[in-house]
Design an enzyme around this catalytic site. Structure first.
Site, PDB file in Angstrom:
ATOM      1  N   VAL A  79       0.667  -1.114  -0.024  1.00  0.00           N
ATOM      2  CA  VAL A  79       0.095  -0.012  -0.055  1.00  0.00           C
ATOM      3  C   VAL A  79       0.877   1.485  -0.036  1.00  0.00           C
ATOM      4  O   VAL A  79       0.572   2.328  -0.709  1.00  0.00           O
ATOM      5  CB  VAL A  79      -0.890   0.025   1.191  1.00  0.00           C
ATOM      6  CG1 VAL A  79      -1.936   1.504   1.390  1.00  0.00           C
ATOM      7  CG2 VAL A  79      -1.921  -1.113   1.100  1.00  0.00           C
ATOM      8  N   HIS A 167       7.150 -14.465  18.469  1.00  0.00           N
ATOM      9  CA  HIS A 167       8.264 -14.278  17.842  1.00  0.00           C
ATOM     10  C   HIS A 167       9.537 -14.282  18.695  1.00  0.00           C
ATOM     11  O   HIS A 167      10.539 -14.545  18.629  1.00  0.00           O
ATOM     12  CB  HIS A 167       8.502 -13.181  16.788  1.00  0.00           C
ATOM     13  CG  HIS A 167       8.593 -11.949  17.486  1.00  0.00           C
ATOM     14  ND1 HIS A 167       7.397 -10.950  17.562  1.00  0.00           N
ATOM     15  CD2 HIS A 167       9.683 -11.156  17.991  1.00  0.00           C
ATOM     16  CE1 HIS A 167       7.750  -9.922  18.084  1.00  0.00           C
ATOM     17  NE2 HIS A 167       8.848  -9.810  17.977  1.00  0.00           N
ATOM     18  N   TYR A 245      11.637   2.025  15.621  1.00  0.00           N
ATOM     19  CA  TYR A 245      10.489   2.003  14.487  1.00  0.00           C
ATOM     20  C   TYR A 245       9.588   2.993  14.085  1.00  0.00           C
ATOM     21  O   TYR A 245       9.094   3.151  13.144  1.00  0.00           O
ATOM     22  CB  TYR A 245       9.811   0.668  14.448  1.00  0.00           C
ATOM     23  CG  TYR A 245       8.779   0.374  15.641  1.00  0.00           C
ATOM     24  CD1 TYR A 245       7.495   1.094  15.343  1.00  0.00           C
ATOM     25  CD2 TYR A 245       9.015  -0.462  16.668  1.00  0.00           C
ATOM     26  CE1 TYR A 245       6.563   0.663  16.276  1.00  0.00           C
ATOM     27  CE2 TYR A 245       7.846  -0.739  17.493  1.00  0.00           C
ATOM     28  CZ  TYR A 245       6.325  -0.146  17.325  1.00  0.00           C
ATOM     29  OH  TYR A 245       5.551  -0.244  18.045  1.00  0.00           O
ATOM     30  N   ASN A 288       6.190  15.217  25.102  1.00  0.00           N
ATOM     31  CA  ASN A 288       7.001  14.647  24.353  1.00  0.00           C
ATOM     32  C   ASN A 288       6.655  12.959  24.390  1.00  0.00           C
ATOM     33  O   ASN A 288       6.574  12.263  23.502  1.00  0.00           O
ATOM     34  CB  ASN A 288       8.475  14.926  24.717  1.00  0.00           C
ATOM     35  CG  ASN A 288       9.337  14.153  23.361  1.00  0.00           C
ATOM     36  OD1 ASN A 288       8.642  14.048  22.273  1.00  0.00           O
ATOM     37  ND2 ASN A 288      10.458  13.946  23.666  1.00  0.00           N
ATOM     38  N   ARG A 296       2.341   5.922  18.109  1.00  0.00           N
ATOM     39  CA  ARG A 296       1.868   4.594  17.988  1.00  0.00           C
ATOM     40  C   ARG A 296       0.650   4.743  17.388  1.00  0.00           C
ATOM     41  O   ARG A 296       0.287   3.485  16.486  1.00  0.00           O
ATOM     42  CB  ARG A 296       2.210   3.912  19.046  1.00  0.00           C
ATOM     43  CG  ARG A 296       1.920   2.326  19.312  1.00  0.00           C
ATOM     44  CD  ARG A 296       1.694   2.045  20.710  1.00  0.00           C
ATOM     45  NE  ARG A 296       1.685   0.451  20.617  1.00  0.00           N
ATOM     46  CZ  ARG A 296       0.396  -0.199  20.327  1.00  0.00           C
ATOM     47  NH1 ARG A 296      -0.604   0.379  20.018  1.00  0.00           N
ATOM     48  NH2 ARG A 296       0.641  -1.672  20.252  1.00  0.00           N
ATOM     49  N   LYS A 307      -6.859  -0.171   6.027  1.00  0.00           N
ATOM     50  CA  LYS A 307      -7.985  -1.197   5.443  1.00  0.00           C
ATOM     51  C   LYS A 307      -7.409  -1.992   4.248  1.00  0.00           C
ATOM     52  O   LYS A 307      -8.208  -3.250   4.314  1.00  0.00           O
ATOM     53  CB  LYS A 307      -9.017  -0.309   4.957  1.00  0.00           C
ATOM     54  CG  LYS A 307      -9.019   0.608   3.943  1.00  0.00           C
ATOM     55  CD  LYS A 307     -10.257   1.455   3.548  1.00  0.00           C
ATOM     56  CE  LYS A 307      -9.928   2.422   2.367  1.00  0.00           C
ATOM     57  NZ  LYS A 307     -10.206   3.784   2.752  1.00  0.00           N
TER      58      LYS A 307
END
Length: 518
Positions: A79, A167, A245, A288, A296, A307
Site C-alpha cells: 500500500v 516471535h 521503528y 513528548n 503509535r 484497510k
C-alpha cells in the site's frame, strides 16, 4: 604520632598494585571501546552507527542475515511503496539506540555501576530481539500461528505449538544457535569480550523483557532492573525498539513523526520507585512522552491497520495456511514446512518472505489454491472495501457482530432486482487500536522527576498535562469487505459495482439503526 615509612622498593610495589587495581576498575566501568576495531554502518535514520566487533560477528551469521528478507511492515509495503525496509536495518538501529541510552545513564549516573559487560549485553539484546520474526513479520505470529492452532483442533490433528507462541521465543532460540556457531569457530569468543554464560542468560532475558513483578531473573540482580527496560519495556512500553521503528517507519511511510526520541534520550534518568530502579524522564517531557504514544496510535491507524494493507495480509496468511503441509494427514511432500518450522531454529531460519515467491513459482497441485490467492494479490484483484465504523459498545465480540450483520443482510431489500447479498461474501473484521496499553492511559505508568528533585520520581499529575489529551485511549473498528468467491470470478464489473453499492447501503443501515455505531 609518627607515620610508618615504607622502604622505597615496597612503596613502588604498593603503588604498582594500586595502579593495577585502578586500571581493572576503569576497564570494568569504562564504556570506551576506542581500542577495539569498531565497524561503521551508515544509516538513513541515525547516521553513522558504531558497532562493536562482537556485534559484527553476530551480524555476519546466516540467522541474522536472514532478516534482510523479512519486510518490517509486512503487507503495508503493498500500500505504501516506500515501506520496503526490512527487519535487518531496524535491528541495527535498536542496537545502536540501546547503546546510546546506556551511555547517557552511565555518563550522568556513575553510581549505577554500569559495566562494559552490561553495555554489550543490552546492545546484543537490541540487535537480536527480532531474530524470531517469520514471513511478513507480524503476519506469521499474529495471523498464521493462531489460525493453525484452531484448524488443528477442528481437524483433530496433533498440536505441539505452545500456547500464545510469539516471535520473541524464537528470537531466544535463534540467539542460542548464533552463540553455538560462534563458539564452534572460537571457543573463547565471549570470554575475549568479557562475557560468560550468565551474560548469555541476561541477553535472553532482555529480549523477552521483565514480565513479572517478583524478581525471578538470573542475568542481573534487582539493582540493575532498569537495564531490563531498555530493549523490551514491560512496565510502560517506552523502549528503544519503539524509538527506532517510529522514526524508521515514519521515514519510509512518509508520515510525519511528532515524537522526538533524541530529546527524550537526554532527559532519561534512573530513580528508585517503590523499591525498584526504573528509567524515568524529566517532568517537562511529559508532552513528548505522550507524543510517543500518540505516534503509535497514528501509525496503527494510518499504516499498520490500513484497510487495504490488512486485507492483503489476511490473504497472505490464508495462502500460507493452504500451503502448510502440517495441516494435512500424511504431510504431502509437494507442500511446505510452515507451522512445523517453529519446532527447530534450523528449519525456521529458512522461513522468510521468499516463501511467497516459492509458492508463486511452484507447479505443485497441492499449492494451486495458495498460488491463486497470491496471484490475486499480484494482479490487485483484492476484496472490495465496503465500510468501517467505530464501535461504541465495549466488549462486542466478532461472533456477535457477525450474527447481527447476517441478520441485517437477510432483512435488507436490494434496490436492484437482479442483485442479492450473501453474508458469506461479506465477512466482518474487528480492528483494535490503542496507545499501547489497551484501554489504559499509558502515561500513568511512566515516572517523572523534577529539576529540583532529580532522584525522586512519581507519575505525572493531571494538572501537569495538556487538557486536550483524550479521555479514551483505545477504540475498536468494525470493517466489512466484499470477497468474490471463485465461482463469481466471471461476474461482470457493472454487477459487482451494484453489489458493492448495495452492501454499502446495508452497512450504513446496520450501523445507524441496529447497533449504535457511528
Amino acid at each position: 604520632m609518627k607515620c610508618h615509612a615504607f622502604p622505597e622498593p615496597e612503596k613502588q610495589q604498593l603503588w604498582d598494585i594500586i595502579q593495577d587495581e585502578l586500571q581493572d576498575i576503569l576497564k570494568k566501568y569504562s564504556l570506551d571501546f576506542s581500542k577495539e576495531k569498531m565497524k561503521i554502518f551508515n544509516d538513513p535514520i541515525h547516521g553513522h552507527m558504531e558497532m562493536n566487533p562482537l556485534l559484527v560477528k553476530i551480524i555476519d551469521t546466516p540467522q541474522f542475515q536472514r532478516l534482510r528478507h523479512i519486510k518490517q511492515l509486512g503487507g503495508t509495503y503493498l500500500v505504501y511503496p516506500g515501506a520496503s525496509h526490512n527487519r535487518f536495518e531496524h535491528s541495527l538501529g535498536v542496537a545502536y539506540l540501546a547503546g546510546r541510552l546506556v551511555k547517557v545513564l552511565h555518563s550522568n549516573q556513575p553510581e549505577l555501576k554500569i559495566t562494559k559487560q552490561d553495555f554489550l549485553c543490552v546492545q546484543i539484546a537490541g540487535l537480536c530481539h527480532d531474530l524470531g520474526h517469520g514471513p511478513l513479520s507480524h503476519v506469521f505470529d499474529g495471523l498464521v500461528i493462531p489460525e493453525v492452532k484452531k484448524m488443528k483442533k477442528l481437524r483433530g490433528l496433533p498440536d505441539d505449538i505452545p500456547e500464545k507462541w510469539k516471535h520473541e521465543q524464537m528470537s531466544v532460540q535463534m540467539f542460542d544457535v548464533i552463540v553455538k556457531s560462534l563458539k564452534a569457530e572460537n571457543e573463547d569468543v565471549l570470554k575475549e569480550h568479557g562475557l560468560d554464560d550468565k551474560d548469555v542468560s541476561f541477553i535472553k532475558e532482555l529480549i523477552e523483557g521483565a514480565k513479572t513483578p517478583a524478581w525471578t531473573y538470573k542475568g542481573r540482580d534487582e539493582d540493575k532492573s532498569f537495564l531490563y527496560e531498555i530493549v523490551a519495556n514491560k512496565q510502560n512500553g517506552i523502549d528503544v525498539d519503539k524509538w527506532d521503528y517510529f522514526a524508521r517507519d515514519c521515514h519510509h511511510l512518509g508520515i510525519r513523526n511528532s515524537f522526538d526520541h533524541q530529546r527524550l534520550l537526554k532527559f532519561a534518568r534512573v530513580c528508585e520507585v517503590n523499591g525498584r530502579k526504573h528509567i524515568c524522564f524529566r517532568d517537562k517531557e511529559a508532552d513528548n512522552v505522550y507524543d510517543m504514544f500518540r505516534t503509535r496510535y497514528t501509525l496503527h491507524r494510518q499504516a499498520y491497520q490500513h484497510k487495504i494493507a490488512n486485507i492483503i495480509e489476511d490473504m497472505h496468511a490464508e495462502a500460507l495456511l493452504l500451503a502448510d503441509r502440517d495441516l494435512h494427514e500424511g504431510k504431502p511432500k509437494d507442500m511446505l514446512k510452515i507451522s512445523e518450522a517453529i519446532k527447530t531454529a534450523e528449519d525456521y531460519s529458512k522461513l522468510t518472505d521468499e516463501i511467497f515467491e516459492q509458492i508463486l513459482s511452484s507447479t505443485a497441485d497441492n499449492l494451486k489454491k495458495s498460488r491463486n490467492i497470491l496471484d490475486k494479490i499480484v494482479r490487485r484483484k483484492l476484496p472490495k472495501f465496503v465500510g468501517e465504523a467505530r464501535l461504541t459498545k465495549k466488549n462486542t465480540s466478532k461472533e456477535e457482530l457477525t450474527e447481527t450483520w447476517k441478520a441485517a443482510i437477510k432483512k435488507y431489500k436490494t434496490t436492484y432486482p437482479n442483485v442479492s447479498l450473501n453474508a458469506d461474501d461479506l465477512p466482518v473484521y474487528v480492528v483494535d487500536l490503542d496507545h499501547g496499553m489497551k484501554d489504559k492511559n499509558p502515561i500513568e505508568y511512566v515516572y517523572f522527576y523534577s529539576k529540583r528533585k532529580p532522584n525522586k520520581a512519581s507519575p505525572i499529575r493531571d494538572y501537569q498535562l495538556s487538557s486536550f489529551l483524550p479521555k479514551r485511549f483505545n477504540e475498536e473498528l468494525v470493517r466489512v469487505y466484499y470477497k468474490r468467491s471463485d465461482d463469481q470470478a466471471a461476474e461482470d464489473k457493472k454487477k459487482e459495482k451494484k453489489k458493492v453499492e448495495e452492501a454499502e447501503e446495508c452497512f450504513q443501515m446496520w450501523c445507524a439503526d441496529n447497533f449504535g455505531l457511528n
